[in-house]
Design a protein around this motif. Structure first.
Motif, PDB file in Angstrom:
ATOM      1  N   GLY A  49       0.823  -1.213   0.000  1.00 31.31           N
ATOM      2  CA  GLY A  49       0.000   0.000   0.000  1.00 31.31           C
ATOM      3  C   GLY A  49       0.851   1.255   0.000  1.00 31.31           C
ATOM      4  O   GLY A  49       0.569   2.208  -0.753  1.00 31.31           O
ATOM      5  N   ARG A  50       1.918   1.247   0.810  1.00 27.17           N
ATOM      6  CA  ARG A  50       2.844   2.393   0.818  1.00 27.17           C
ATOM      7  C   ARG A  50       3.458   2.582  -0.563  1.00 27.17           C
ATOM      8  O   ARG A  50       3.530   3.702  -1.079  1.00 27.17           O
ATOM      9  N   THR A  52       2.336   1.655  -3.449  1.00 25.09           N
ATOM     10  CA  THR A  52       1.333   2.131  -4.402  1.00 25.09           C
ATOM     11  C   THR A  52       1.187   3.644  -4.335  1.00 25.09           C
ATOM     12  O   THR A  52       1.138   4.335  -5.359  1.00 25.09           O
ATOM     13  N   SER A  53       1.138   4.178  -3.121  1.00 22.44           N
ATOM     14  CA  SER A  53       1.018   5.630  -2.956  1.00 22.44           C
ATOM     15  C   SER A  53       2.254   6.343  -3.486  1.00 22.44           C
ATOM     16  O   SER A  53       2.147   7.374  -4.157  1.00 22.44           O
ATOM     17  N   TYR A  54       3.438   5.797  -3.192  1.00 28.92           N
ATOM     18  CA  TYR A  54       4.675   6.419  -3.669  1.00 28.92           C
ATOM     19  C   TYR A  54       4.711   6.443  -5.202  1.00 28.92           C
ATOM     20  O   TYR A  54       5.099   7.451  -5.805  1.00 28.92           O
ATOM     21  N   PHE A  56       2.162   6.339  -7.291  1.00 29.42           N
ATOM     22  CA  PHE A  56       1.159   7.288  -7.777  1.00 29.42           C
ATOM     23  C   PHE A  56       1.681   8.719  -7.681  1.00 29.42           C
ATOM     24  O   PHE A  56       1.578   9.504  -8.647  1.00 29.42           O
ATOM     25  N   LEU A  57       2.265   9.065  -6.538  1.00 31.83           N
ATOM     26  CA  LEU A  57       2.804  10.409  -6.360  1.00 31.83           C
ATOM     27  C   LEU A  57       3.962  10.668  -7.319  1.00 31.83           C
ATOM     28  O   LEU A  57       4.121  11.776  -7.841  1.00 31.83           O
ATOM     29  N   VAL A 146      -1.666   2.502   2.143  1.00 32.92           N
ATOM     30  CA  VAL A 146      -1.953   3.566   1.173  1.00 32.92           C
ATOM     31  C   VAL A 146      -2.018   4.914   1.873  1.00 32.92           C
ATOM     32  O   VAL A 146      -1.406   5.894   1.433  1.00 32.92           O
ATOM     33  N   PHE A 147      -2.735   4.985   2.979  1.00 29.97           N
ATOM     34  CA  PHE A 147      -2.815   6.237   3.730  1.00 29.97           C
ATOM     35  C   PHE A 147      -1.457   6.625   4.299  1.00 29.97           C
ATOM     36  O   PHE A 147      -1.079   7.804   4.304  1.00 29.97           O
ATOM     37  N   ASN A 148      -0.703   5.633   4.774  1.00 28.35           N
ATOM     38  CA  ASN A 148       0.632   5.892   5.319  1.00 28.35           C
ATOM     39  C   ASN A 148       1.542   6.531   4.276  1.00 28.35           C
ATOM     40  O   ASN A 148       2.371   7.393   4.581  1.00 28.35           O
ATOM     41  N   GLY A 149       1.375   6.116   3.008  1.00 24.81           N
ATOM     42  CA  GLY A 149       2.206   6.649   1.934  1.00 24.81           C
ATOM     43  C   GLY A 149       2.003   8.128   1.685  1.00 24.81           C
ATOM     44  O   GLY A 149       2.861   8.779   1.080  1.00 24.81           O
ATOM     45  N   PHE A 150       0.878   8.673   2.142  1.00 22.06           N
ATOM     46  CA  PHE A 150       0.592  10.094   1.953  1.00 22.06           C
ATOM     47  C   PHE A 150       0.967  10.936   3.171  1.00 22.06           C
ATOM     48  O   PHE A 150       0.751  12.150   3.164  1.00 22.06           O
TER      49      PHE A 150
END
Length: 237
Positions: A49-50, A52-54, A56-57, A146-150
């Protein structure tokens, strides 16, 4: 390929900073009551999840860099000698300077700026993470990651600056993917064995991460200011 290897190693070094900042979240996931296999799967979902966020960003940052480099007077077609256009040079200079500033924060300098960048919106995200952590179901660890990645983080900001300077969605995606994969080992270990990494190891890791970020920042800055004869095409990141 070499540049992504450097980014992976920088992410690995920076993962010691991640242990200090986000290791508590990994520990909060704890062990699964169904045994070691379920525990590993739980933490793999969290770290995926982390990542995935990285990614995407990174794609977003790279696309933004591409827009900047192809708009208005900055969209100067690069000559055939392999040099980069004016927009790419300006972007590389700004990104390189930002990475150098963040590296200095890792060395214990600019502490006021460090507190501002690390704490921006952190309380709101932390509250959201706590709610996600308590949610039932196997998807909770993935959403938690995912939330942690933001979460606001100077380390992520540094690599997003590098992703922006690549001026491409795919290259930005790959930049953050290499960084994120580098953070996997320490975060998986943190989830499995808790606080085994002592404060001395974490401090050394933070200094190592700062050194990598400083190196990447100087290389990115050099891409913006050095002449083509020094850059030799793609020899610098």
């Amino acid at each position: 390929m070499t540049s992504y290897l450097v980014l992976f190693l920088a992410g690995f070094a920076g993962s010691f900073h991640c242990v200090g900042m986000c290791g508590g979240f990994a520990c909060a996931l704890g062990r699964h009551p169904y045994g070691p296999g379920a525990t590993v799967a739980r933490h793999l979902l969290y770290n995926s999840g982390r990542l995935t966020s990285y990614c995407f960003l990174g794609a977003l940052a790279g696309a933004l860099g591409q827009v900047i480099c192809t708009s208005g007077d900055l969209a100067v077609t690069p000559p055939l000698d392999g040099s980069i256009n004016l927009g790419q040079r300006i972007l590389a200079i700004v990104a390189g300077l930002l990475m150098i500033v963040i590296a200095l924060q890792f060395f214990g300098l600019l502490k006021g700026l460090h507190r501002a960048t690390a704490g921006l919106g952190g309380n709101l995200f932390a509250a959201t993470l706590r709610k996600v952590l308590l949610a039932p179901g196997s998807a909770a660890p993935l959403a938690f990651g995912v939330f942690n990645g933001f979460l606001p983080c100077p380390l992520v900001y540094a690599f997003l600056a590098q992703a922006t300077s690549t001026a491409g969605a795919l290259s930005g995606f790959l930049t953050m993917a290499a960084f994120g994969l580098g953070t996997f080992p320490a975060m998986l270990m943190m989830g499995g064995i808790g606080g085994a990494l002592g404060p001395l190891a974490r401090r050394r890791g933070v200094w190592l991460a700062g050194s990598f970020i400083l190196l990447l920042g100087l290389m990115t800055l050099g891409r913006g200011v050095l002449p083509v004869s020094v850059l030799h095409g793609d020899h610098l990141i």
